[in-house]
Design a protein around this motif. Sequence first.
Motif, PDB file in Angstrom:
ATOM      1  N   ARG A   1      54.513 -28.296 -39.174  1.00 23.73           N
ATOM      2  CA  ARG A   1      53.182 -28.784 -38.814  1.00 23.73           C
ATOM      3  C   ARG A   1      53.311 -29.639 -37.569  1.00 23.73           C
ATOM      4  NH1 ARG A   1      48.722 -29.148 -37.085  1.00 23.73           N
ATOM      5  NH2 ARG A   1      46.969 -30.225 -38.062  1.00 23.73           N
ATOM      6  N   ILE A   2      52.648 -29.216 -36.507  1.00 21.32           N
ATOM      7  CA  ILE A   2      52.739 -29.897 -35.221  1.00 21.32           C
ATOM      8  C   ILE A   2      51.340 -30.374 -34.870  1.00 21.32           C
ATOM      9  CG2 ILE A   2      53.499 -29.706 -32.841  1.00 21.32           C
ATOM     10  CD1 ILE A   2      55.190 -27.254 -33.747  1.00 21.32           C
ATOM     11  N   ALA A   3      50.965 -31.521 -35.408  1.00 19.68           N
ATOM     12  CA  ALA A   3      49.605 -32.045 -35.248  1.00 19.68           C
ATOM     13  C   ALA A   3      49.525 -32.847 -33.952  1.00 19.68           C
ATOM     14  CB  ALA A   3      49.233 -32.908 -36.452  1.00 19.68           C
ATOM     15  N   SER A   4      49.668 -32.148 -32.832  1.00 24.55           N
ATOM     16  CA  SER A   4      49.854 -32.807 -31.544  1.00 24.55           C
ATOM     17  C   SER A   4      48.569 -33.187 -30.837  1.00 24.55           C
ATOM     18  CB  SER A   4      50.693 -31.900 -30.633  1.00 24.55           C
ATOM     19  OG  SER A   4      50.128 -30.611 -30.574  1.00 24.55           O
ATOM     20  N   SER A   5      47.424 -32.875 -31.418  1.00 20.05           N
ATOM     21  CA  SER A   5      46.166 -33.245 -30.765  1.00 20.05           C
ATOM     22  C   SER A   5      45.726 -34.658 -31.124  1.00 20.05           C
ATOM     23  CB  SER A   5      45.069 -32.267 -31.164  1.00 20.05           C
ATOM     24  OG  SER A   5      44.738 -32.427 -32.537  1.00 20.05           O
ATOM     25  N   GLY A   6      46.453 -35.316 -32.010  1.00 21.47           N
ATOM     26  CA  GLY A   6      46.026 -36.631 -32.467  1.00 21.47           C
ATOM     27  C   GLY A   6      44.794 -36.556 -33.349  1.00 21.47           C
ATOM     28  N   TRP A   7      44.655 -35.423 -34.058  1.00 17.49           N
ATOM     29  CA  TRP A   7      43.549 -35.210 -34.991  1.00 17.49           C
ATOM     30  C   TRP A   7      42.191 -35.276 -34.289  1.00 17.49           C
ATOM     31  CZ3 TRP A   7      45.549 -33.351 -39.240  1.00 17.49           C
ATOM     32  CH2 TRP A   7      46.814 -33.772 -39.649  1.00 17.49           C
ATOM     33  N   SER A   8      42.147 -34.812 -33.046  1.00 20.50           N
ATOM     34  CA  SER A   8      40.901 -34.888 -32.275  1.00 20.50           C
ATOM     35  C   SER A   8      40.578 -33.523 -31.693  1.00 20.50           C
ATOM     36  CB  SER A   8      41.047 -35.937 -31.177  1.00 20.50           C
ATOM     37  OG  SER A   8      42.062 -35.567 -30.270  1.00 20.50           O
ATOM     38  N   GLU A   9      39.733 -33.500 -30.690  1.00 21.51           N
ATOM     39  CA  GLU A   9      39.387 -32.267 -30.001  1.00 21.51           C
ATOM     40  C   GLU A   9      40.611 -31.722 -29.260  1.00 21.51           C
ATOM     41  OE1 GLU A   9      36.505 -30.651 -30.278  1.00 21.51           O
ATOM     42  OE2 GLU A   9      36.042 -32.175 -31.784  1.00 21.51           O
ATOM     43  N   PRO A  10      40.559 -30.473 -28.789  1.00 22.58           N
ATOM     44  CA  PRO A  10      41.709 -29.911 -28.074  1.00 22.58           C
ATOM     45  C   PRO A  10      42.193 -30.817 -26.951  1.00 22.58           C
ATOM     46  CG  PRO A  10      40.094 -28.207 -28.503  1.00 22.58           C
ATOM     47  CD  PRO A  10      39.461 -29.505 -28.924  1.00 22.58           C
ATOM     48  N   THR A  11      43.510 -30.936 -26.836  1.00 23.44           N
ATOM     49  CA  THR A  11      44.111 -31.780 -25.817  1.00 23.44           C
ATOM     50  C   THR A  11      44.643 -30.924 -24.671  1.00 23.44           C
ATOM     51  OG1 THR A  11      45.945 -33.309 -25.374  1.00 23.44           O
ATOM     52  CG2 THR A  11      46.284 -31.713 -27.122  1.00 23.44           C
ATOM     53  N   THR A  12      44.706 -31.499 -23.487  1.00 20.31           N
ATOM     54  CA  THR A  12      45.290 -30.803 -22.344  1.00 20.31           C
ATOM     55  C   THR A  12      46.816 -30.913 -22.339  1.00 20.31           C
ATOM     56  OG1 THR A  12      45.024 -32.788 -20.978  1.00 20.31           O
ATOM     57  CG2 THR A  12      43.241 -31.168 -20.942  1.00 20.31           C
ATOM     58  N   ILE A  13      47.379 -31.700 -23.240  1.00 22.69           N
ATOM     59  CA  ILE A  13      48.829 -31.818 -23.356  1.00 22.69           C
ATOM     60  C   ILE A  13      49.348 -30.636 -24.162  1.00 22.69           C
ATOM     61  CG2 ILE A  13      50.726 -33.212 -24.256  1.00 22.69           C
ATOM     62  CD1 ILE A  13      48.964 -35.676 -23.882  1.00 22.69           C
ATOM     63  N   SER A  14      50.322 -29.930 -23.640  1.00 20.22           N
ATOM     64  CA  SER A  14      50.897 -28.802 -24.364  1.00 20.22           C
ATOM     65  C   SER A  14      51.777 -29.301 -25.505  1.00 20.22           C
ATOM     66  CB  SER A  14      51.730 -27.928 -23.421  1.00 20.22           C
ATOM     67  OG  SER A  14      50.934 -27.414 -22.374  1.00 20.22           O
ATOM     68  N   ALA A  15      51.729 -28.604 -26.628  1.00 19.51           N
ATOM     69  CA  ALA A  15      52.595 -28.966 -27.753  1.00 19.51           C
ATOM     70  C   ALA A  15      54.055 -28.710 -27.403  1.00 19.51           C
ATOM     71  CB  ALA A  15      52.200 -28.186 -28.998  1.00 19.51           C
ATOM     72  N   ILE A  16      54.325 -27.547 -26.811  1.00 15.32           N
ATOM     73  CA  ILE A  16      55.688 -27.166 -26.448  1.00 15.32           C
ATOM     74  C   ILE A  16      55.678 -26.682 -25.013  1.00 15.32           C
ATOM     75  CG2 ILE A  16      57.591 -25.565 -26.930  1.00 15.32           C
ATOM     76  CD1 ILE A  16      56.548 -25.615 -29.881  1.00 15.32           C
ATOM     77  N   GLU A  17      56.585 -27.225 -24.209  1.00 15.10           N
ATOM     78  CA  GLU A  17      56.669 -26.895 -22.793  1.00 15.10           C
ATOM     79  C   GLU A  17      58.015 -26.245 -22.506  1.00 15.10           C
ATOM     80  OE1 GLU A  17      56.133 -30.623 -20.877  1.00 15.10           O
ATOM     81  OE2 GLU A  17      54.072 -30.901 -21.595  1.00 15.10           O
ATOM     82  N   VAL A  18      57.979 -25.031 -21.981  1.00 17.66           N
ATOM     83  CA  VAL A  18      59.185 -24.308 -21.592  1.00 17.66           C
ATOM     84  C   VAL A  18      59.274 -24.384 -20.079  1.00 17.66           C
ATOM     85  CG1 VAL A  18      60.427 -22.123 -21.735  1.00 17.66           C
ATOM     86  CG2 VAL A  18      58.879 -22.798 -23.596  1.00 17.66           C
ATOM     87  N   GLU A  19      60.247 -25.150 -19.572  1.00 14.33           N
ATOM     88  CA  GLU A  19      60.311 -25.466 -18.149  1.00 14.33           C
ATOM     89  C   GLU A  19      61.599 -24.937 -17.534  1.00 14.33           C
ATOM     90  OE1 GLU A  19      60.039 -29.685 -17.956  1.00 14.33           O
ATOM     91  OE2 GLU A  19      57.893 -29.727 -18.376  1.00 14.33           O
ATOM     92  N   LYS A  20      61.485 -23.966 -16.625  1.00 15.26           N
ATOM     93  CA  LYS A  20      62.645 -23.422 -15.918  1.00 15.26           C
ATOM     94  C   LYS A  20      63.746 -23.032 -16.898  1.00 15.26           C
ATOM     95  CE  LYS A  20      61.648 -25.895 -11.627  1.00 15.26           C
ATOM     96  NZ  LYS A  20      62.128 -26.833 -10.594  1.00 15.26           N
ATOM     97  N   ALA A  21      63.353 -22.402 -17.985  1.00 14.10           N
ATOM     98  CA  ALA A  21      64.287 -22.003 -19.036  1.00 14.10           C
ATOM     99  C   ALA A  21      64.615 -20.531 -18.903  1.00 14.10           C
ATOM    100  CB  ALA A  21      63.692 -22.293 -20.410  1.00 14.10           C
ATOM    101  N   SER A  22      65.836 -20.174 -19.325  1.00 10.05           N
ATOM    102  CA  SER A  22      66.281 -18.796 -19.168  1.00 10.05           C
ATOM    103  C   SER A  22      66.753 -18.158 -20.469  1.00 10.05           C
ATOM    104  CB  SER A  22      67.426 -18.745 -18.141  1.00 10.05           C
ATOM    105  OG  SER A  22      68.506 -19.574 -18.553  1.00 10.05           O
ATOM    106  N   CYS A  23      66.745 -18.893 -21.561  1.00 13.13           N
ATOM    107  CA  CYS A  23      67.235 -18.380 -22.839  1.00 13.13           C
ATOM    108  C   CYS A  23      66.125 -18.413 -23.890  1.00 13.13           C
ATOM    109  CB  CYS A  23      68.446 -19.191 -23.294  1.00 13.13           C
ATOM    110  SG  CYS A  23      69.934 -18.831 -22.331  1.00 13.13           S
ATOM    111  N   PRO A  24      66.336 -17.781 -25.046  1.00  8.92           N
ATOM    112  CA  PRO A  24      65.242 -17.654 -26.016  1.00  8.92           C
ATOM    113  C   PRO A  24      64.703 -18.994 -26.524  1.00  8.92           C
ATOM    114  CG  PRO A  24      67.021 -16.131 -26.528  1.00  8.92           C
ATOM    115  CD  PRO A  24      67.530 -17.027 -25.450  1.00  8.92           C
ATOM    116  N   VAL A  25      63.388 -19.075 -26.557  1.00  9.86           N
ATOM    117  CA  VAL A  25      62.675 -20.195 -27.172  1.00  9.86           C
ATOM    118  C   VAL A  25      61.647 -19.576 -28.108  1.00  9.86           C
ATOM    119  CG1 VAL A  25      61.200 -22.202 -26.814  1.00  9.86           C
ATOM    120  CG2 VAL A  25      62.987 -21.650 -25.131  1.00  9.86           C
ATOM    121  N   SER A  26      61.723 -19.917 -29.406  1.00  9.78           N
ATOM    122  CA  SER A  26      60.860 -19.286 -30.399  1.00  9.78           C
ATOM    123  C   SER A  26      60.057 -20.336 -31.150  1.00  9.78           C
ATOM    124  CB  SER A  26      61.692 -18.482 -31.400  1.00  9.78           C
ATOM    125  OG  SER A  26      62.407 -17.451 -30.747  1.00  9.78           O
ATOM    126  N   VAL A  27      58.771 -20.042 -31.334  1.00  8.12           N
ATOM    127  CA  VAL A  27      57.883 -20.873 -32.156  1.00  8.12           C
ATOM    128  C   VAL A  27      57.377 -19.957 -33.268  1.00  8.12           C
ATOM    129  CG1 VAL A  27      55.879 -22.387 -32.189  1.00  8.12           C
ATOM    130  CG2 VAL A  27      57.230 -22.151 -30.082  1.00  8.12           C
TER     131      VAL A  27
END
Length: 323
Positions: free
Chosen positions: A184-210
């Motif tokens: 459970r990734i309640a990253s909005s702070g229990w509010s309306e949609p946030t512009t902050i991404s829950a998970i950020e993949v930055e200049k990555a080259s290997c598998p990232v799975s959610v």
Amino acid sequence: MSSVTIPANCDMQIIGDGERTALKWLGARDQAAIVLEGPSRATLQEFYLNAGTGVGIAVTNADQVGARIYMQQVQLLRSNVANILIDQLDNAVVESDNFQLALTADQGARGIALKVVGGPKSQKGIATSGQVNLLAGSGGTNDLSFDVSGGAKLLVRDAWFEGIKPFAYGRVSNNSVVTFEGSRIASSGWSEPTTISAIEVEKASCPVSVLSSSLDADVKVSEGSSSPAAVIGNNFGTARRYLTGENADSAIFAFNRNYSKELGSVPLTENYTPPTPDRLRLAFAQSRATRASEIYDLAAELTDLRFYRVTIELGEIGLRLSR
């Protein structure tokens, strides 16, 4: 004020009486209250440590092939830089079961709950045995909970994270391999949609799975990322666009749903990159290969370090594991 130092290969146990056994570090910012010289054979159990303005516990020379650092019911809270810093380990397996990583954004602090930096071989893309596994736990009130770089490998399974304001859950970069699963990734702070991404993949080259998680914000695959990212079987709550970023088209997005007040849980059917059998196998590979450790005595000259019901609070770094 001097650190308590346990020498290498010393089979010592430090056992308190729960949080009634309370220790406080009054020493320098760049020093640790407890130093475990590696290869460490120590067991630490049932106590509370206030790291003051320094480091709570520092573990050195912890990266032998076959080494293991095991934590059960450990709480790490309110550190200014990182509750846990796993610093350039290539070979050791670090496992934390029933964990609590929280409050790094409390009272003006801006620390990270868990920061993992891969070792020299991992940074070069050389296969190594090192892995960080977090199996069942919780946390919250962190501006960033997980920061993974330098070819490190991290799996987080069955975790609950929340906060009273929007926050980023995970940031992955370089050739790191990461799986967030069943959480459970309640990253909005229990509010309306946030512009902050829950998970950020930055200049990555290997598998990232959610996988099979409940998110309240987007997964962002940024420009410069060639990662075969996969977002599969999740239930999005108040997320804005679900999968975003300049390289979002390179990611798999399949079998996901979101919550509608009018219709309940509904499938997300936008035209994303369809999964192929090979991409699905790659997305699930880290999860399928990860099991909880059997705890038994390791061979001599290997780090075999165990923490049971230890709480570390405050300080620059709560627990530091290094080469």
